[in-house]
Enzyme design. Sequence first.
Site, PDB file in Angstrom:
ATOM      1  N   LYS A   1       0.845  -1.207   0.000  1.00 20.40           N
ATOM      2  CA  LYS A   1       0.000   0.000   0.000  1.00 20.40           C
ATOM      3  C   LYS A   1       0.873   1.247   0.000  1.00 20.40           C
ATOM      4  O   LYS A   1       0.693   2.145  -0.812  1.00 20.40           O
ATOM      5  CB  LYS A   1      -0.901  -0.003   1.237  1.00 20.40           C
ATOM      6  CG  LYS A   1      -1.546   1.333   1.543  1.00 20.40           C
ATOM      7  CD  LYS A   1      -2.502   1.245   2.713  1.00 20.40           C
ATOM      8  CE  LYS A   1      -1.998   1.743   4.023  1.00 20.40           C
ATOM      9  NZ  LYS A   1      -1.702   3.159   4.149  1.00 20.40           N
ATOM     10  N   ASN A   2       1.833   1.297   0.929  1.00 19.05           N
ATOM     11  CA  ASN A   2       2.595   2.535   1.109  1.00 19.05           C
ATOM     12  C   ASN A   2       3.600   2.801  -0.011  1.00 19.05           C
ATOM     13  O   ASN A   2       4.135   3.906  -0.100  1.00 19.05           O
ATOM     14  CB  ASN A   2       3.296   2.536   2.469  1.00 19.05           C
ATOM     15  CG  ASN A   2       2.301   2.741   3.605  1.00 19.05           C
ATOM     16  OD1 ASN A   2       1.124   2.978   3.370  1.00 19.05           O
ATOM     17  ND2 ASN A   2       2.777   2.635   4.838  1.00 19.05           N
TER      18      ASN A   2
ATOM     19  N   CYS B   1      -5.993   8.166   8.805  1.00 25.53           N
ATOM     20  CA  CYS B   1      -6.358   7.634  10.121  1.00 25.53           C
ATOM     21  C   CYS B   1      -6.027   8.622  11.219  1.00 25.53           C
ATOM     22  O   CYS B   1      -5.012   9.328  11.157  1.00 25.53           O
ATOM     23  CB  CYS B   1      -5.588   6.342  10.392  1.00 25.53           C
ATOM     24  SG  CYS B   1      -6.308   4.914   9.600  1.00 25.53           S
TER      25      CYS B   1
ATOM     26  N   ARG C   1      -0.609  14.693  12.862  1.00 17.96           N
ATOM     27  CA  ARG C   1      -0.165  14.531  11.478  1.00 17.96           C
ATOM     28  C   ARG C   1      -0.096  15.837  10.683  1.00 17.96           C
ATOM     29  O   ARG C   1      -0.766  15.993   9.656  1.00 17.96           O
ATOM     30  CB  ARG C   1      -1.046  13.499  10.752  1.00 17.96           C
ATOM     31  CG  ARG C   1      -1.109  12.185  11.469  1.00 17.96           C
ATOM     32  CD  ARG C   1      -1.794  11.115  10.674  1.00 17.96           C
ATOM     33  NE  ARG C   1      -0.876  10.359   9.850  1.00 17.96           N
ATOM     34  CZ  ARG C   1      -1.215   9.295   9.145  1.00 17.96           C
ATOM     35  NH1 ARG C   1      -2.436   8.874   9.141  1.00 17.96           N
ATOM     36  NH2 ARG C   1      -0.334   8.658   8.422  1.00 17.96           N
TER      37      ARG C   1
ATOM     38  N   ASP D   1       3.686   0.853  12.254  1.00 21.23           N
ATOM     39  CA  ASP D   1       2.493   0.184  11.710  1.00 21.23           C
ATOM     40  C   ASP D   1       2.302  -1.229  12.264  1.00 21.23           C
ATOM     41  O   ASP D   1       1.241  -1.830  12.084  1.00 21.23           O
ATOM     42  CB  ASP D   1       2.553   0.141  10.175  1.00 21.23           C
ATOM     43  CG  ASP D   1       2.279   1.514   9.570  1.00 21.23           C
ATOM     44  OD1 ASP D   1       1.833   2.408  10.302  1.00 21.23           O
ATOM     45  OD2 ASP D   1       2.518   1.682   8.352  1.00 21.23           O
TER      46      ASP D   1
ATOM     47  N   ARG E   1      -9.261  -0.200   3.893  1.00 25.52           N
ATOM     48  CA  ARG E   1      -8.414   0.828   3.277  1.00 25.52           C
ATOM     49  C   ARG E   1      -7.042   0.282   2.938  1.00 25.52           C
ATOM     50  O   ARG E   1      -6.389   0.749   2.004  1.00 25.52           O
ATOM     51  CB  ARG E   1      -8.225   1.996   4.247  1.00 25.52           C
ATOM     52  CG  ARG E   1      -9.492   2.734   4.547  1.00 25.52           C
ATOM     53  CD  ARG E   1      -9.210   3.849   5.471  1.00 25.52           C
ATOM     54  NE  ARG E   1      -8.144   4.673   4.877  1.00 25.52           N
ATOM     55  CZ  ARG E   1      -7.856   5.886   5.256  1.00 25.52           C
ATOM     56  NH1 ARG E   1      -8.537   6.425   6.223  1.00 25.52           N
ATOM     57  NH2 ARG E   1      -6.896   6.554   4.680  1.00 25.52           N
TER      58      ARG E   1
END
Length: 416
Positions: A22-23, A116, A121, A304, A396
Amino acid sequence: MCSYIINGGKKLDGEIDISGSKNASLPILAASILSSGIVKLYNIPEIEDVKITLKILEHLNCKIKRNKDKVVIDSRNMRSKPIPEELMRKLRSSVILAGALISRFKEAEFTYPGGCDIGSRPIDLHLSSFKKMGIKINEDSGIIKCKVDEIVNTVVHLDFPSVGATENIVLASVLSNSEVIIENPAMEPEIIDLCKFLNKMGAKIDGIGTNLIKIIGVKKLKDVSYTIMPDRIEAGTFLVATVITRGNVKINKVCIDDLNPILYKLEECGANIETGNNWIKIKMLKRPNKLEIKTMPYPGFPTDMQSLFGALLCTAKGTSIITETIFENRFKYTQELSRMGAKIKQEGNTIIIDGKRKLNNANVQATDLRGGVSLVLAGLCTKGITKIDKVDYILRGYENLDKKLNKLGAEIFFEV
Ligand code: UD1
């Protein structure tokens, strides 16, 4: 909002393939507009965050064709226009498009990104780096307008090795007449994948994966095909799921080196691990040992994976300690685990987990993407029915998590 119903207590057993990262997919999708042509990407996971990124690219007039893990992006007729707030808010990595738009069009207009709720952030490091590179920034009522005549030769020193800021600096400077050096960049494997992709397109990026990256701007980038790296956090999830259920699983299509910080902790925990070229066999025969974990930027222990080990250590022998140094609000899941009988105490950015032999069933709610998956792991090792609400967070970032777990012998059902 959707739910998972888990009939827990089954040992995971079998083989599983890991999907694309994903990242890495998100910044590489943004970078694909830099050829002004047609780019083919393989191993793109079918997850919500990718769908939203593709929607933003379509909004910017890109043509997208998707067939399973293959995505073709045609950006020949792309235009520079503001990214709508409702799409920006849906994911944090939408901000990465700013760097790509600046590189291609010398301008970008966007609002603050979402994602999220795991901390404040901010994007101050992104914006201060842009300013250092000669990009003019005008911020009014939450709308950020960036414009640049020419990126300047400069050294950008990051106070903290932010993943997103590093990606944005690389993307913004890759099509330019200048040289930009990043001191203290993030060294995450996903940054390496982005830079490898850009270099395949003809970019000149040196020092990839080190603490000093040099981007020598080029005039044009070419069309390429590229296969995205495996998702190390998905692999980590199946590793921990095997250990927590005392299972025996072979995990295929992984990059072992990227997983070392996770594998060391699982070995310390008592797991038997065997690795091959691109596979890992993991077996757990006993109750896990207690651990001490501190999240750090790569190559440290990944934030994570913090909540997933949090769930695991609830069933460990003895008292474990986890310190979260990256995001200040990443322990919300612990309140949900407490509903399942976990004994967790928070003191500042540390949690102290008093391991119990067993957790009990409860109805719980996902609080964010990785926190949600920690509840799935807790449900998998707890006999009887656990219901997890708000699993939309999980969709997600995980491709077919329920189907893959069921293939390994779990009983997990998705309910809309
Ligand atoms: C990325 C990953 C996320 C991972 C994180 C850390 C993606 C899509 N997401 O997120 O899964 O958990 O890296 O490995 O790749 N910060 C600032 N100012 C800034 C930027 C960041 O203060 O301008 C702070 C953040 O609030 C956070 C820390 O730096 O406390 C790390 O953030 P960063 O490395 O930028 O993470 P993301 O790119 O958001």
